[in-house]
Design an enzyme around this catalytic site. Structure first.
Site, PDB file in Angstrom:
ATOM      1  N   ASP A 463       1.007  -1.202  -0.088  1.00 37.57           N
ATOM      2  CA  ASP A 463      -0.207   0.074   0.102  1.00 37.57           C
ATOM      3  C   ASP A 463       1.024   1.417   0.140  1.00 37.57           C
ATOM      4  O   ASP A 463       1.923   1.157   0.313  1.00 37.57           O
ATOM      5  CB  ASP A 463      -1.005   0.078   1.103  1.00 37.57           C
ATOM      6  N   THR A 465      -0.411   4.718   1.268  1.00 34.80           N
ATOM      7  CA  THR A 465      -0.867   5.380   2.592  1.00 34.80           C
ATOM      8  C   THR A 465      -0.204   4.609   3.871  1.00 34.80           C
ATOM      9  O   THR A 465      -0.707   3.842   4.125  1.00 34.80           O
ATOM     10  CB  THR A 465      -2.053   5.891   2.628  1.00 34.80           C
ATOM     11  N   ASP A 785      -4.260  -2.384   5.024  1.00 35.15           N
ATOM     12  CA  ASP A 785      -4.809  -2.125   6.290  1.00 35.15           C
ATOM     13  C   ASP A 785      -6.271  -1.960   6.491  1.00 35.15           C
ATOM     14  O   ASP A 785      -6.756  -1.992   7.446  1.00 35.15           O
ATOM     15  CB  ASP A 785      -4.433  -0.518   6.560  1.00 35.15           C
TER      16      ASP A 785
END
Length: 1210
Positions: A463, A465, A785
């Site tokens: 990912d 972020t 996440d």
């Protein structure tokens, strides 16, 4: 159900005392939680009036929650119980000892030792001693003859030693695992309102009467009733097996159950049942009770199909294959799941290779030991009755038997030394040690084998972020009132009317759990709590000198008319307010290019909206959004829409109509700086042969800019950056089905996938794993996440969840939790994974050298001198050194940066490389030469009596003691050689970084001195002189010098050397077994070798059952298939409970895709959603790879498999 009835009695007593305290009893609440939907609403209104009435009875407030007074909390725990499910009792040390005693070789040794003990006390009358042959005579002194029992006793003693060491290792392993579980549990926090303040408390502290805030991605820790909710959707498949998401609202279905996942929306719930009284707890209690009385509960267990019974099924059928991976997102609440402490059950690549190797070595050892025994017996019989021509005298029988027992013991010791029982131990120690150390490197390992798989990783899909970036977002640019501000504008630069609307929109249209708190330390940065993008906007409002808290106080969450929460399909969030005049105003925020398509007006400098045409939009994209994105900023558009009273009440459920005709207020650019340590970590990955890909929901320009800053993209490289739409266009054929060949054209060059949906991420991971174009199967690690990352995390070989930003669902689906959310911790995990692999190889290199030498010495010695030069007890000591101690010493080597300088090994690389084979054989040659020289001419060299051909109870000789001592010292020095497996010259490098290694080598040396000097008769040793000791040590030290000579020989010259310890290739497995294996995740080779008989047995059983059914069916002249299990019935509740896997189809848009209002884009999307379902299922059947479906997906037991036949027969 012993427990239940007992707890029932206890509870009824308690309820009697406490009824006056609270307005409802534990029993009432428990029965309330068993209702659903309309029934529940009726029950609540009949009994309590409404949820407010229930709050009053439980003495809590829907707005301020509990007071949080310790006395009140204690009282609630006393009446309604604690939010804990008692863990299963760990095995006691004695149970572990008993398990260790089950080892076949040890049992054989015990039996032999007992027989030997019994016979050693028999004395034939002296007069006839000479009739029993030469070998029996020679117990010259009485004392020696009496010492015959010592060998038997010593063997028993060594067996006890081995058992205790094994049991202790198991015990400490279990303790570590439980420590790990409790650590994971302590990390689990949940947000509740106490005394009007939202606080995070640990899940175990939640009590009945608490008001908990639930939001997207939570795993509910207790049962409760919804008090207030926005757009709440729950995945209850873990309890019901139904994969559809259930909408929860106050008027339709307010019941929330523990162990279910929040897939969308947010809200508040009143906790009504915790721990063993919650729905998940009740299931667990049933299972727990079932431990004691299996028979009566078998039925319940089948239906609950939860963790424990799966464990039990494993234990019972030990069936040829491990049918489902144990962690198919077990239905139970995270906590209980940990309690049942279920590790992943599939064998990892390494374990598969090792078990197979161990079985092969064991077979070899068995053969050698059998031949040894046969040769000894034949030689003895021929010698006694043929050459000496003695008759068989009845009185001598016990003496002959004693000889045979001695031969048998020698045979068994050869077997003991040959079987590398230290292998599983070495793996366990190495993994447990690594896991413990990885905690310090911010890797919380949930499944042991993930740690070793990470060493083979060839690709990481990360990912953006929070993993590559700091996840500390701030607004740095803005386009407001027709003006592009390159830095934050001053409040006076913006017209007041626009400013007021902007701040109001920011304050109400974000989760109320998101806040900016004052910094913890003076001069620090303000703390961001909740969604980081929303934090950036709230920070923006603070920068404009406006207080969003005041607005929230004025408009509390209860007053919001309707909220469309953010989800991965909408990519926007909207909140509707009811104005004083009865009209409505909706505020929206979302990804700029998506939301701007919905805007038809824009606010001008004087605060008035003006028409916003498509060409104005293209203008804005070019002049504002692209420049922002190319600087790596994330662009967010803020807009609003008014619904005047004249138009009447809008249809709020028709989202497509609601979310159009917006007026754009402003576009902001949010910066999320790259973590300073990331570029370096990515460089290390690339050097180690691991491709890093970025998969993000962000705009493609932003993603490309960040990827360049991180070092994922290098100027001048040949790479691809795609967004989700283009990616889907390239991988699907005309019918909208995904094709593996199309994915194969893309993934090798793909570095950035932007604007990707969770399904895209899953498709990419699955495509890379199933790909066959590279010579090695790719091993993929994925970070995630969000709740929507669940499918990809599960599909990947190793799933990393974020410890801080990650939702509970993501953590559940993952293998390793990154406690600091940092990419550089993944690099540490790679290093540890490779280290595990190397540690095992070091241990193998050492162990196999000892095996080869000891077996050959015992075998030839026995054949030539009719007695093994290494006695049973000595062999057991050698076995202890090389198995237990060496596995401790070599498996705990700390990793070095050098591990990251080589390419990944890949799944099919043999455990024993050519270099290692060269070392093993080379050292074996040196050791055998030394030992045979000592054995046959040692007495002349040292000028001592020969120890060969000694009679039965002869005292130990110096000669054989020297042989034994030299043998052990050579192993000790060779242990230092074994520290390097890639042919390095300096074997001492970094030896002092490993105190365990140093202390074990030293300790073994000291014990060896004691054994030789004072071990005496039990160890068949005589004390040696200093001179003899020096010679032994010199010969041992020789193996270090010899090691240097071996490493000078180039391996490439030795073409004849074979490698060993491959994983099983598919073509080595017989056809008929492949059919069985098609439904199994990992092919478990050792199980295959050991359990073949069992498979056949099960298959026989299965056939007989089918035949009986067919006969019956014909008798009743009904349809032939009536009795047989129909394929459809496999999706029974029981099976769902056992595999509530993420269903990919669910993550397909049920909601019309908002970002595709352009008609031409819209058609394929709708078409795809129909085909996606079968395409995901077909992928499995079409790709016939070694791992038919990644080792993590839950496969229902297939018809025709052994487990299935058991299920149907039950």
């Amino acid at each position: 159900m012993a427990n239940n009835s007992y707890s029932g009695v206890k509870n009824s007593l308690m309820e009697a005392n406490h009824d006056r305290e609270f307005g409802c009893t534990l029993k009432e609440l428990r029965s309330l939680m068993e209702l659903r939907g309309a029934e529940a609403i009726t029950k609540i209104s009949e009994t309590y009036g409404d949820t407010q009435g229930l709050c009053n009875r439980l003495k809590t407030s829907a707005i301020d929650g509990l007071s949080g007074q310790p006395a009140d909390i204690e009282k609630r725990i006393e009446v309604f119980g604690q939010n804990l499910i008692p863990p299963k009792k760990p095995k006691t040390f004695l149970q572990l000892v008993w398990e260790a005693l089950q080892d076949v070789t040890l049992i054989i040794l015990e039996v032999a030792a007992v027989i030997s003990l019994g016979l050693s006390f028999y004395r034939p009358p002296d007069t006839e001693r000479q009739h029993c042959g030469k070998a029996a005579g020679g117990g010259h002194e009485e004392g020696d003859a009496e010492a015959g029992w010592i060998e038997g006793a010593a063997i028993l003693l060594s067996v006890i030693c081995v058992v205790l060491v094994t049991a202790f290792n198991d015990w400490s392993k279990d303790k570590q695992f439980r420590g790990l579980q409790s650590r994971i549990e302590q990390e689990q926090k949940f947000s509740v309102v106490r005394g009007g303040q939202a606080i995070q408390i640990s899940v175990a502290e939640i009590v009945v009467g608490d008001v908990a805030q639930v939001k997207y991605g939570d795993l509910l820790p207790a049962d409760g009733v919804l008090i207030q909710g926005n757009d709440l959707k729950i995945d209850e498949s873990s309890l019901t097996g139904e994969s559809d998401q259930v909408k929860k609202s106050l008027d339709k279905d307010p019941m929330l159950l523990s162990g279910t996942h929040v897939m969308e929306g947010s809200g508040k719930m009143l906790v009504t049942a915790v721990g063993v009284n919650s729905q998940t707890g009740i299931i667990f209690t049933l299972l727990g009770a079932g431990e004691d009385d299996d028979e009566d509960d078998e039925v319940d267990k089948k239906q609950d199909g939860s963790v424990e019974n799966r464990k039990k099924a494993k234990a019972q059928d030990g069936a040829a294959m491990e049918m489902q991976p144990l962690n198919s997102d077990e239905g139970a609440d995270a906590e209980e799941k940990k309690k049942a402490s279920v590790p992943k059950k599939e064998k990892s690549v390494l374990q598969g290779k090792l078990t197979k190797l161990a079985v092969q070595i064991g077979k070899g050892g068995l053969l050698m030991s059998a031949i040894t025994v046969i040769i000894l017996v034949v030689l003895f019989v021929v010698d006694t009755f043929w050459f000496q021509g003695l008759p068989w005298v009845k009185d001598c029988t016990p003496i002959y038997i004693q000889f045979f027992v001695k031969f048998f013991i020698i045979g068994v010791t050869v077997l003991v030394v040959a079987v590398p029982e230290g292998l599983p131990l070495a793996v366990t120690i190495s993994l447990a040690y690594s896991v413990k150390k990885m905690m310090a490197d911010n890797n919380l390992v949930r499944h042991l084998d993930a740690c070793e798989t990470m060493g083979n990783a060839t690709a990481i899909c990360s990912d953006k972020t929070g993993t590559l970036t700091m996840n500390r977002m701030t607004v740095v640019q803005a386009y407001i009132a027709e003006k592009h501000f390159r830095k934050i504008p001053k409040p006076e630069d913006i017209p007041t009317s626009i400013l007021d609307m902007l701040v109001l929109g920011i304050a109400v249209n974000s989760a109320y759990t998101t806040n900016i708190l004052p910094p913890e330390k003076e001069g620090g940065l303000p703390r961001q709590v909740g969604n980081k993008t929303e934090c950036a906007l709230l920070g923006f409002s603070n920068d404009l000198k406006r207080d969003y808290q005041a607005i929230r106080a004025e408009i509390p969450e209860e007053k919001l008319y309707k909220v469309y929460t953010f989800n991965s399909v909408r990519k926007s969030m909207s909140t509707v307010l009811k104005m004083a005049d009865g009209s409505f105003r909706m505020f929206s925020k979302g990804a700029s290019e998506i939301l701007l398509k919905k805007c038809y007006k824009i606010v001008t400098a004087n605060g008035e909206p003006k028409i916003f045409r498509p060409r104005d939009r293209d203008d804005m994209v070019k002049k504002v959004i692209e420049p922002m994105a190319s600087e790596g900023l994330r662009t967010i558009c803020l807009a609003y829409r008014d619904f005047p009273t004249s138009e009447g009440q809008p249809d709020w459920d028709n989202e497509t109509d609601i979310l159009t005709g917006l007026t754009c207020i402003c576009v902001v650019g949010i910066e999320d700086p790259v973590r300073p340590e990331v570029p370096d970590a990515i460089k290390k990955c690339q050097r180690a042969g691991i491709t890093v890909r970025m998969v993000t929901g962000d705009n493609i320009n932003t993603a490309r800019a960040i990827a360049s800053k991180c070092g994922i993209l290098h100027p001048g490289d040949d790479f691809l950056c795609l967004d989700g739409k283009e990616f889907n266009r390239r991988i699907r054929n005309e019918r909208g089905e995904i094709e593996q060949e199309r994915i194969d054209k893309i993934w090798p060059k793909l570095r950035v996938l932007a604007r990707s949906s969770p399904t895209d991420k899953h498709t990419l991971v699955k495509g890379i794993i199933d790909s066959t174009i590279a010579e090695q199967r790719q091993v993929v690690a994925v970070t995630g996440d969000g709740t929507n990352d669940g499918p990809a995390l599960k599909k990947a070989d190793v799933g990393f969840a974020m410890g801080i930003a990650g939702t509970d669902v993501a953590k559940e689906a993952s293998d390793i939790i990154l406690t600091d959310d940092n990419f550089s911790s993944i690099v540490k995990a790679v290093m540890w994974g490779r280290n595990v692999y190397d540690s095992i190889s070091k241990f193998l290199q050492f162990q196999l050298t000892v095996n080869v030498v000891a077996v050959i010495v015992a075998f030839t010695g026995a054949c030539i001198t009719q007695d093994s030069p290494l006695k049973a007890v000595q062999m057991l000591w050698v076995n202890l050194i090389m198995d237990t101690f060496a596995s401790l010493a070599l498996a705990t080597e700390p990793p070095t940066e050098a591990l990251l300088l080589r390419k990944p090994y890949g799944r099919n690389k043999p455990l024993i490389s050519r270099t290692m084979m060269k070392n093993i054989l080379g050292h074996a040659v040196y050791q055998l030469t030394t030992i045979f020289t000592l054995l046959f001419v040692g007495e002349k060299l040292f000028n001592i009596d020969s120890g060969r051909n000694a009679p039965l109870h002869a005292p130990p000789s110096e000669h054989y003691t020297i042989v034994f001592n030299t043998f052990v010292l050579m192993q000790l020095f060779n242990e230092i050689n074994a520290r390097k497996i890639h042919g390095e010259r300096n074997v001492f490098e970094g030896v002092f970084n490993n105190p365990i290694f140093c202390s074990i080598v030293l300790g073994t040396f000291i014990i060896q001195i004691l054994i030789v000097q004072i071990g005496g008769k039990p160890f068949s040793c005589v004390a040696l002189s200093l001179d003899q000791w020096l010679w032994c040590t010199f010969l041992g030290f020789g193996s270090l010098l010899w090691g240097q000579i071996i490493s000078s020989i180039p391996t490439s010259r030795l073409k004849f050397l074979k490698t060993a310890g491959h994983g099983t290739q598919k073509d080595e497995i017989p056809e008929y077994e492949l059919e069985e294996l098609d439904d199994v995740d990992e092919i478990d080779h050792a199980e295959r070798e050991l359990r073949r008989g069992q498979i056949l047995w099960f298959r026989g059983l299965n056939r007989i059952q089918t035949q009986i059914r067919v006969v019956k069916a014909f008798r009743n002249s009904i349809s032939l298939y009536e009795g047989l299990e129909k394929p459809e019935s496999r999706t029974s509740i029981h099976n769902f409970m056992t595999h509530p896997e993420f269903r990919i189809e669910d993550s397909e848009p049920h909601i019309p895709l908002i970002d595709d209002t352009d008609a031409e884009d819209d058609a394929p999307t709708k078409r795809n959603s129909a085909s996606t379902q079968n395409q995901n299922n077909n992928a499995v059947e079409s790709g016939n790879h070694l791992f038919p479906e990644g080792p993590k997906s839950g496969t229902p037991s297939a018809p025709g498999s052994p487990l299935h036949s058991l299920e149907t027969s039950l």
